[in-house]
Design an enzyme around this catalytic site. Sequence first.
Site, mmCIF file in Angstrom:
data_model
loop_
_atom_site.group_PDB
_atom_site.id
_atom_site.type_symbol
_atom_site.label_atom_id
_atom_site.label_comp_id
_atom_site.label_asym_id
_atom_site.label_seq_id
_atom_site.Cartn_x
_atom_site.Cartn_y
_atom_site.Cartn_z
ATOM 1 N N GLN A 74 0.845 -1.214 0.000
ATOM 2 C CA GLN A 74 0.000 0.000 0.000
ATOM 3 C C GLN A 74 0.877 1.259 0.000
ATOM 4 O OE1 GLN A 74 -2.990 0.802 -0.489
ATOM 5 N NE2 GLN A 74 -4.275 -0.974 -0.131
ATOM 6 N N SER A 75 1.932 1.236 -0.781
ATOM 7 C CA SER A 75 2.951 2.283 -0.716
ATOM 8 C C SER A 75 2.518 3.648 -1.277
ATOM 9 C CB SER A 75 4.178 1.795 -1.484
ATOM 10 O OG SER A 75 5.018 2.857 -1.829
ATOM 11 N N ASN A 76 2.696 4.699 -0.458
ATOM 12 C CA ASN A 76 2.502 6.079 -0.939
ATOM 13 C C ASN A 76 3.594 6.442 -1.943
ATOM 14 O OD1 ASN A 76 0.470 6.597 1.094
ATOM 15 N ND2 ASN A 76 2.153 6.770 2.561
#
Length: 352
Positions: A74-76
């Site tokens: 779920q990387s920004n």
Amino acid sequence: MLEKIPRIQLANLPTALEEMPSLSERLGGPKLYIKRDDTTGLAFGGNKARKLEFIMAQAKHEEADVIVTGAGFQSNWCTQVAAAARKLNMKVILVKQGPREGYDPSEYDGNHLLHFILGSDVRVVADRYIQDVSKRLCEEIRKEGHTPYFIPIGGSTPLGTLGYVNAVSEILSQADASKIKVDYIVTATGSVGTQAGLILGAKILDSNIKTLGFSVLLPRPLVNNQIMNLIKSTSELLSVDLLIEPEDIVVQDEYLGEGYGIISKEIVEAIRLVAETEGIFIDPVYTGKAMAGLIDQIKKGRFTKKETVVFIHTGGTAALFPYRIPIKAMIESKKPPWTKPPWYTRALSILE
Ligand SMILES: *Cc1c(COP(=O)(O)O)cnc(C)c1O
């Protein structure tokens, strides 16, 4: 000093430096300000836009047509990289860590949905192989006649770190214009480029602002080490010769909790308090954890009422939605069905 280094405009700068009067009053501690780097304007905003201005300039200089990077599921970071790459007419391959090889959830949410909308080529690997897989992919792509450009996780390279060296000068001019004396800058610390840049920027500008980083990922000794190394390599890039003392690197790891991306009651309380008092949303993985740490430090009397603290809102709010189940339960004081998310992987391996 930074003028000589190639840069592509990707962020709306300067971001606002806003006072948080209601939150300051509620907590009864120092004067709190927030630097709105969640509004940098690239994708959903965030701190990575500042780093990418320098990194993508290099990628363009090398005539890259495919950007390869990797991070958590779920990387920004992946969202901002993909947005920057698409804007610059490049393809993007995201090597993401998932709970298992090829993990593909039935519902797309948060950053994973955004990666999909941005048309990224997503490869989900299990555990610790991000870097290896990315390097191998780069070789394959090169053989196909493309020019890949690999960016390490979080953009915490010397070039990326320049983004936050620059942010210090931005904060100082804003503080000057509003006649504020800033004592502390507070940030969430993950891949460490943000905190390293802040510390180096303050040194270069001969300011005695102290930077306080709340680690969300790794224990303090590792973080301290990574920050020191990154400050050294960034100083070399800038040809500056400054003495950084170990005391300049202040990292708190007491608020790591159970680990990266695992939500807690304290984080949810911090998210709610900032929303209720200031109408600002912070995120469950980075800024929520750092704010929970800051709130606790204020309660423990770390700061005086006369001091001024600038909290960097590093972004990440798209992650509120995939955490909606525990957030709702915790706000209703119920036991959440999970605190460790379904996409969780052992976090340490990301940066080892
Ligand atoms: C990446 C990130 C951070 C941490 O910044 P680093 O430079 O990696 O330490 C903080 N907040 C958010 C929202 C992020 O996405």
